[in-house]
Each structure stands twice: as structure tokens, then as C-alpha cells.
Design a protein around this motif. Structure first.
Motif, PDB file in Angstrom:
ATOM      1  N   ALA A 166       0.866  -1.176   0.000  1.00  0.00           N
ATOM      2  CA  ALA A 166       0.000   0.000   0.000  1.00  0.00           C
ATOM      3  C   ALA A 166       0.907   1.232   0.000  1.00  0.00           C
ATOM      4  CB  ALA A 166      -0.919  -0.010   1.214  1.00  0.00           C
ATOM      5  N   ASN A 167       1.237   1.726  -1.186  1.00  0.00           N
ATOM      6  CA  ASN A 167       2.107   2.896  -1.293  1.00  0.00           C
ATOM      7  C   ASN A 167       1.407   4.154  -0.778  1.00  0.00           C
ATOM      8  OD1 ASN A 167       4.184   1.419  -2.521  1.00  0.00           O
ATOM      9  ND2 ASN A 167       3.208   1.629  -4.510  1.00  0.00           N
ATOM     10  N   ARG A 168       0.137   4.250  -1.080  1.00  0.00           N
ATOM     11  CA  ARG A 168      -0.711   5.353  -0.584  1.00  0.00           C
ATOM     12  C   ARG A 168      -1.819   4.708   0.234  1.00  0.00           C
ATOM     13  NH1 ARG A 168      -0.804   8.077  -6.457  1.00  0.00           N
ATOM     14  NH2 ARG A 168       1.292   8.950  -6.396  1.00  0.00           N
ATOM     15  N   TRP A 169      -1.491   4.373   1.475  1.00  0.00           N
ATOM     16  CA  TRP A 169      -2.416   3.621   2.308  1.00  0.00           C
ATOM     17  C   TRP A 169      -3.750   4.324   2.487  1.00  0.00           C
ATOM     18  CZ3 TRP A 169      -3.719   6.437   6.492  1.00  0.00           C
ATOM     19  CH2 TRP A 169      -2.802   7.387   6.919  1.00  0.00           C
ATOM     20  N   TRP A 170      -3.770   5.638   2.324  1.00  0.00           N
ATOM     21  CA  TRP A 170      -5.021   6.384   2.483  1.00  0.00           C
ATOM     22  C   TRP A 170      -5.944   6.211   1.277  1.00  0.00           C
ATOM     23  CZ3 TRP A 170      -0.160   8.344   2.009  1.00  0.00           C
ATOM     24  CH2 TRP A 170       0.153   8.983   0.813  1.00  0.00           C
ATOM     25  N   ASP A 171      -5.427   5.668   0.177  1.00  0.00           N
ATOM     26  CA  ASP A 171      -6.264   5.381  -0.997  1.00  0.00           C
ATOM     27  C   ASP A 171      -6.914   4.008  -0.788  1.00  0.00           C
ATOM     28  OD1 ASP A 171      -7.487   5.211  -3.442  1.00  0.00           O
ATOM     29  OD2 ASP A 171      -5.667   5.560  -4.621  1.00  0.00           O
TER      30      ASP A 171
ATOM     31  N   GLN B 228      -2.137   0.207 -12.592  1.00  0.00           N
ATOM     32  CA  GLN B 228      -0.721   0.359 -12.913  1.00  0.00           C
ATOM     33  C   GLN B 228      -0.434   1.820 -13.248  1.00  0.00           C
ATOM     34  OE1 GLN B 228       0.551  -1.429 -16.585  1.00  0.00           O
ATOM     35  NE2 GLN B 228       2.681  -1.061 -16.144  1.00  0.00           N
ATOM     36  N   GLY B 229       0.598   2.333 -12.653  1.00  0.00           N
ATOM     37  CA  GLY B 229       0.990   3.713 -12.919  1.00  0.00           C
ATOM     38  C   GLY B 229       0.365   4.748 -12.011  1.00  0.00           C
ATOM     39  N   THR B 230      -0.615   4.345 -11.190  1.00  0.00           N
ATOM     40  CA  THR B 230      -1.233   5.317 -10.277  1.00  0.00           C
ATOM     41  C   THR B 230      -0.352   5.559  -9.057  1.00  0.00           C
ATOM     42  OG1 THR B 230      -2.455   3.669  -8.987  1.00  0.00           O
ATOM     43  CG2 THR B 230      -3.565   4.561 -10.957  1.00  0.00           C
ATOM     44  N   GLY B 231       0.497   4.596  -8.738  1.00  0.00           N
ATOM     45  CA  GLY B 231       1.363   4.718  -7.570  1.00  0.00           C
ATOM     46  C   GLY B 231       0.691   4.374  -6.259  1.00  0.00           C
TER      47      GLY B 231
ATOM     48  N   ARG C  96      -5.374  -8.476 -15.293  1.00  0.00           N
ATOM     49  CA  ARG C  96      -5.616  -7.574 -16.433  1.00  0.00           C
ATOM     50  C   ARG C  96      -6.264  -6.276 -15.965  1.00  0.00           C
ATOM     51  NH1 ARG C  96      -7.751 -12.043 -20.840  1.00  0.00           N
ATOM     52  NH2 ARG C  96      -5.667 -12.724 -21.493  1.00  0.00           N
ATOM     53  N   ASP C  97      -7.228  -6.381 -15.050  1.00  0.00           N
ATOM     54  CA  ASP C  97      -7.895  -5.181 -14.532  1.00  0.00           C
ATOM     55  C   ASP C  97      -6.905  -4.284 -13.793  1.00  0.00           C
ATOM     56  OD1 ASP C  97     -10.262  -6.184 -15.572  1.00  0.00           O
ATOM     57  OD2 ASP C  97     -11.008  -6.897 -13.627  1.00  0.00           O
ATOM     58  N   PHE C  98      -6.032  -4.897 -12.984  1.00  0.00           N
ATOM     59  CA  PHE C  98      -5.027  -4.122 -12.266  1.00  0.00           C
ATOM     60  C   PHE C  98      -4.123  -3.390 -13.256  1.00  0.00           C
ATOM     61  CE2 PHE C  98      -0.833  -3.451 -10.512  1.00  0.00           C
ATOM     62  CZ  PHE C  98      -1.107  -2.851  -9.283  1.00  0.00           C
TER      63      PHE C  98
END
Length: 158
Positions: A28-33, A105-108, A98-100
Motif C-alpha cells: 500500500a504505497n498510498r495507504w489512504w487510498d 498500474q501507474g497510479t502509484g 488484467r484489470d489491475f
């Protein structure tokens, strides 16, 4: 939930020439997301349920640890079994992957990773002291340490 502890020293006794070790996880790079983190995390339980109910899939055993970085350790009969599961249109992996890749992908927000190791049984060494069934011993066979397996060097066959 208590597991039976086996007093003493034990080792794994794989019944094949090779063991495929697969590590996979997410971070979880941005755990708040929470929406994206939860969406990604929620895809693994159906995969594990599918594998548990399809022994022909080739997964021998699994352990997992949860936190900001989640790690799942699994043992497989072969890399081909693992790859077959990953590409199976009827199994619960391919479409979420595929959905991921298409939407996250790329959202960080969430990172995913995996590592696969093909290990000759002669080149691995395990020991479990006063442990419940765990790791490779739980996935294959659990044997007491004895003559010829008392040291790491002996268990490696050197």
C-alpha cells in the motif's frame, strides 16, 4: 487457534527433485487510498480458495503475512503449474491481473510484486525447531532431524 507444536528438530523432506517457490505480495504505497488498496487486496482470497479446492492446480502449500507490505509464500509442484494457473481464463487470477494493469498500474497507489525460484531439492536446507508444521515441511513432508541430517551442511548434501 493453536497449532500442534512438534518438540525437537525437524526438516522438510520434499518428494520431488525440484521445488518451485513463489513469493508474491502487494504494498500500500498510498495507504489512504483505501478503495484501490482494498480492491487489490480483495483479489487474493478467491485465488487461494480456488487453489485450495483444486489440488490438481499444483500448489503444495501457502503462508501469508499482512501489513503495509503483504507477503504470500507458496510452494508449487513446478513452474508450469504456476504459469498454468496464472493464465487460466477460468481461474480467478487472469482477469484481476488484467484489470489491475489496465486501471491501477501507474497510479502509484498500490504496488504488486512476485518472485519465482526453481530450487533443486538437493540444493535446499530447512530446519524447524519446536515449531508447528510450517514452510516447505508443511507443503511436502515433515521429518525428524537424525543421522545424516543433523547439520545444515548434511541437509544440503555436501
Amino acid at each position: 487457534m493453536t497449532q500442534q507444536v512438534f518438540p525437537g528438530r525437524y526438516t522438510a523432506a520434499p518428494y520431488s527433485a525440484d521445488v518451485t517457490v513463489f513469493l508474491i505480495g502487494m504494498r500500500a504505497n498510498r495507504w489512504w487510498d483505501l478503495r484501490r488498496v482494498w480492491w487489490t487486496a480483495s483479489k487474493m482470497p478467491p485465488m487461494l480458495q480456488h487453489l485450495a479446492t483444486h489440488p490438481d492446480s499444483g500448489m503444495l502449500g501457502v503462508h501469508s503475512w499482512f501489513g503495509r507490505t503483504t507477503i504470500l509464500l507458496s510452494y508449487w509442484e513446478s513452474p508450469e503449474h504456476l504459469q498454468r494457473f496464472a493464465a487460466d481464463r477460468d481461474a480467478p487470477h487472469l482477469q484481476p491481473w488484467r484489470d489491475f494493469m489496465r486501471t491501477l498500474q501507474g497510479t502509484g497507489s498500490v504496488g504488486v510484486w512476485h518472485e519465482t525460484y526453481q530450487v533443486p531439492a538437493a540444493d535446499l536446507e530447512t530446519v524447524y525447531v519446536d515449531m508447528p508444521l510450517f514452510g516447505l515441511a508443511a507443503a511436502t513432508a515433515h521429518a525428524p532431524v537424525g543421522a545424516g541430517t543433523k547439520t545444515a551442511r548434511q541437509r544440503l548434501g555436501r
